[in-house]
Design an enzyme around this catalytic site. Structure first.
Site, PDB file in Angstrom:
ATOM      1  N   CYS A  67      -5.768   0.533  11.356  1.00 40.57           N
ATOM      2  CA  CYS A  67      -4.884   0.329  10.204  1.00 40.57           C
ATOM      3  C   CYS A  67      -3.427   0.556  10.621  1.00 40.57           C
ATOM      4  CB  CYS A  67      -5.319   1.204   9.037  1.00 40.57           C
ATOM      5  SG  CYS A  67      -4.800   0.510   7.473  1.00 40.57           S
ATOM      6  N   HIS A  73     -10.655  -0.095   8.343  1.00 39.01           N
ATOM      7  CA  HIS A  73     -11.100   1.236   8.775  1.00 39.01           C
ATOM      8  C   HIS A  73     -12.578   1.194   9.186  1.00 39.01           C
ATOM      9  CE1 HIS A  73      -7.657   3.722   7.552  1.00 39.01           C
ATOM     10  NE2 HIS A  73      -7.470   2.789   6.635  1.00 39.01           N
ATOM     11  N   GLU A 130     -14.253   3.243  10.799  1.00 44.28           N
ATOM     12  CA  GLU A 130     -14.912   4.558  10.808  1.00 44.28           C
ATOM     13  C   GLU A 130     -15.785   4.795   9.585  1.00 44.28           C
ATOM     14  OE1 GLU A 130     -11.695   4.002  10.461  1.00 44.28           O
ATOM     15  OE2 GLU A 130     -10.642   5.503   9.257  1.00 44.28           O
TER      16      GLU A 130
HETATM   17  N1  GLN Z   1       0.806   2.669   5.770  1.00 40.66           N
HETATM   18  C1  GLN Z   1       0.161   1.479   6.167  1.00 40.66           C
HETATM   19  C2  GLN Z   1      -0.037   0.514   4.995  1.00 40.66           C
HETATM   20  O1  GLN Z   1       0.032   0.907   3.860  1.00 40.66           O
HETATM   21  C3  GLN Z   1      -1.173   1.781   6.823  1.00 40.66           C
HETATM   22  C4  GLN Z   1      -2.155   2.400   5.894  1.00 40.66           C
HETATM   23  C5  GLN Z   1      -3.331   3.007   6.617  1.00 40.66           C
HETATM   24  O2  GLN Z   1      -3.272   3.252   7.801  1.00 40.66           O
HETATM   25  N2  GLN Z   1      -4.402   3.290   5.902  1.00 40.66           N
HETATM   26  O3  GLN Z   1      -0.252  -0.642   5.202  1.00 40.66           O
END
Ligand code: GLN
Length: 551
Positions: free
Chosen positions: A382, A519, A521
């Protein structure tokens, strides 16, 4: 199913952090091993409507389900231990319950009656429990908090009433308490358990089974003492002994006869439990042949409980490679071009996990740069993927001021930006979001499909063309930069089916360098390690082995 749906309510006493979530998950695993289908639900007494906006440092990780609910991290345990499909209805908070009751009141559904905790709030709680009861044999409901908390009272009252509403053989109460060993007297103490059960009984709940968290097995004298004072049978006093590995919990409970007692009390006839896969798993975990060190680069405050699923997924990646995974938490705010070498030189792989806000960003970019230029396996999740894109744009494609508009609104090259209008593949509608919308309301949340390109690290890992992974973010890759980055060697190995959203990026001529917008995970399981974690650990292991062979 030849019997009614059965309900197990799990409460906790004495103090928090005794592992109620894990205990509930392990009960789920044991019942599944007997061929029963289960689901799990968490009832949280706090007022927040969901944990989405809660500080992960205080509350721990926000676990995201396929349907895009932002839930308590215990749902992560439930999914890792069982096959239950969880979603929005598997986590209710006081805030969510009151929200529903107040909306009904505003709509006039209570016909002008006085709306009260009993029966309106308690009815809403009971209905929420029943929401998840379709098509499963057993529903395991964990009540957050500790007996004696003011906030948990409506939940406890609701589960007390629950037994009167259904057949009495369909409900049991399991209470988790602490039996501490006092060094000075060399004794195990049962008084906290007695008090906790007394408190529970004073609100009308007689526990059927006690799980006693302790550091040693309880003797039969201690068990019979607890049984006598707490009014349960002796074989319902179960030692919940501390374990080295969380995945041992189901086996320890089984040894103590917990699953046998549960099916007996609920009057369910099942096959004998099959626990070979759990035994095999523990066997694999106990003596791995190899070892790698993974550097996790994040803000210091985030690097604790807030990455529960991530830590587990790395552990699973280790299991798949017969490898112990040592984690080294590296504070991104302390990394700069001068310190980077020293701070990350010992690791075999670098992982930049998800995160929000601009603090520590430049340090993470430094770490990604180090990984890319020194051929260290890199896994960006992410935010970690966005960091990899910024790094590449700046130092390979020559866009010196490239950034994400999350960190710098004025950047001339917003390679990561807020996509204000996009086609949502899940709902088939055009979605809009802007920078001023409610916090939390504008995120891309939950499972989204992604198509993979062959001959890439991603495809090699998944070995399939179509995947689905869970998201939780606002910002996206800016397609205006795709061609330029491609020219310089960035590979776009995963995209949304419409091609509108970039989901995975990679770098060629590197042992393993991959960033994903989702994500992974959240979907890793001990018995089914996630392919990306498996491949990342494999690459890290190859690096250590090469290092050891050719010093
Ligand atoms: N801050 C980034 C976004 O909002 C990544 C978010 C995250 O890593 N969950 O896109």
């Amino acid at each position: 199913m030849a019997f009614n749906t059965k309900y197990i309510f799990v409460t906790g006493g004495v103090l928090s952090s005794l592992g109620k979530g894990l205990a509930s998950a392990a009960i789920g695993a044991l019942l599944e091993s007997r061929g029963l289908s289960v689901t799990l639900q968490k009832l949280d007494p706090y007022i927040n409507v969901d944990p989405g906006t809660m500080n992960p440092f205080q509350h721990g990780e926000v676990f995201v389900t396929d349907d895009g609910a932002e839930t308590d991290l215990d749902l992560g345990h439930y999914e890792r231990f069982t096959h239950a499909k969880l979603g929005r209805d598997n986590n209710f908070t006081t805030g969510k319950i009151y929200d529903a009751v107040i909306s009904k009141e505003r709509r006039g559904e209570y016909l002008g009656g006085t709306v009260q905790v009993i029966p309106h709030i308690t009815d809403e709680i009971k209905n929420s429990v029943k929401l998840v009861a379709n098509d499963v044999d057993v529903v395991i409901v964990e009540i957050g908090g500790t007996i004696g908390d003011i906030e948990s009272l409506p939940f406890l009252e609701a589960i007390r009433q629950f037994k009167a509403d259904v057949d009495k053989d369909d409900v049991i109460y399991i209470h988790l308490t602490l039996v501490p060993y006092i060094n000075t007297s060399g004794e195990l103490k049962t008084k906290p358990t007695q008090h906790s059960v007394k408190e529970l009984r004073s609100i009308g709940i007689q526990p059927d089974i006690l799980l006693c968290r302790t550091d040693r097995f309880l003797s039969s004298e201690i068990k019979s003492k607890i049984a006598l004072f707490c009014n349960v049978s002796e074989d319902a006093v179960i030692t919940a002994k501390d374990v080295d590995l969380i995945y041992e919990v189901p086996l320890v409970f089984h040894q103590e006869g917990l699953d046998q007692k549960i099916v007996e009390l609920l009057q369910i006839w099942t096959r004998a439990p099959r626990l070979d896969d759990w035994q095999e798993l523990i066997h694999k975990c106990k003596a791995p042949k190899h070892e790698v060190t993974i550097g996790i680069v994040g803000k210091y405050v985030d690097l604790t409980e807030s990455y529960k699923s991530l830590n587990e997924a790395l552990y699973h990646g280790g299991i798949a490679n017969d490898c112990r995974v040592k984690l080294q938490f590296i504070d991104s705010e302390k990394i700069d071009p001068n310190t980077c070498d020293e701070m990350v030189c010992e690791v075999d792989g670098i992982l930049v996990p998800g995160g929000f806000g601009r603090r520590g960003i430049e340090g993470k970019i430094c770490a990604a740069n180090y990984a890319r230029t020194n051929s260290i396996p890199y896994f960006g999740i992410c935010l970690g993927m966005q960091i990899a894109v910024i790094e590449f744009a700046r130092y390979v494609a020559g866009l010196e001021q490239a950034n994400s508009s999350e960190f710098n609104l004025e950047t001339p090259d917003p390679v990561i930006y807020l996509l204000t209008e996009w086609f949502d593949e899940k709902t088939g509608t055009v979605q809009r979001r802007d920078i001023d919308s409610d916090k939390g309301g504008t995120m891309r949340l939950g499972a989204y499909p992604c198509n993979l390109v062959e001959n890439t690290f991603a495809y090699q890992a998944y070995e399939q063309k179509e995947i689905s992974e869970r998201h939780r973010h606002r910002y996206e890759f800016n397609n205006a930069y795709k061609d330029k980055l491609k020219e310089h060697g960035m590979v776009f190995s995963g995209e949304s089916p419409s091609g509108e959203l970039v989901e995975i990026i990679e770098i060629k001529d590197h042992p393993w360098f991959l960033g994903c917008q989702f994500h992974p995970e959240f979907k890793s399981r001990p018995m089914k390690p996630h392919p990306l974690f498996r491949e990342f650990i494999r690459a890290a292991l190859q690096r250590t082995q090469a290092k050891n062979n050719f010093p």
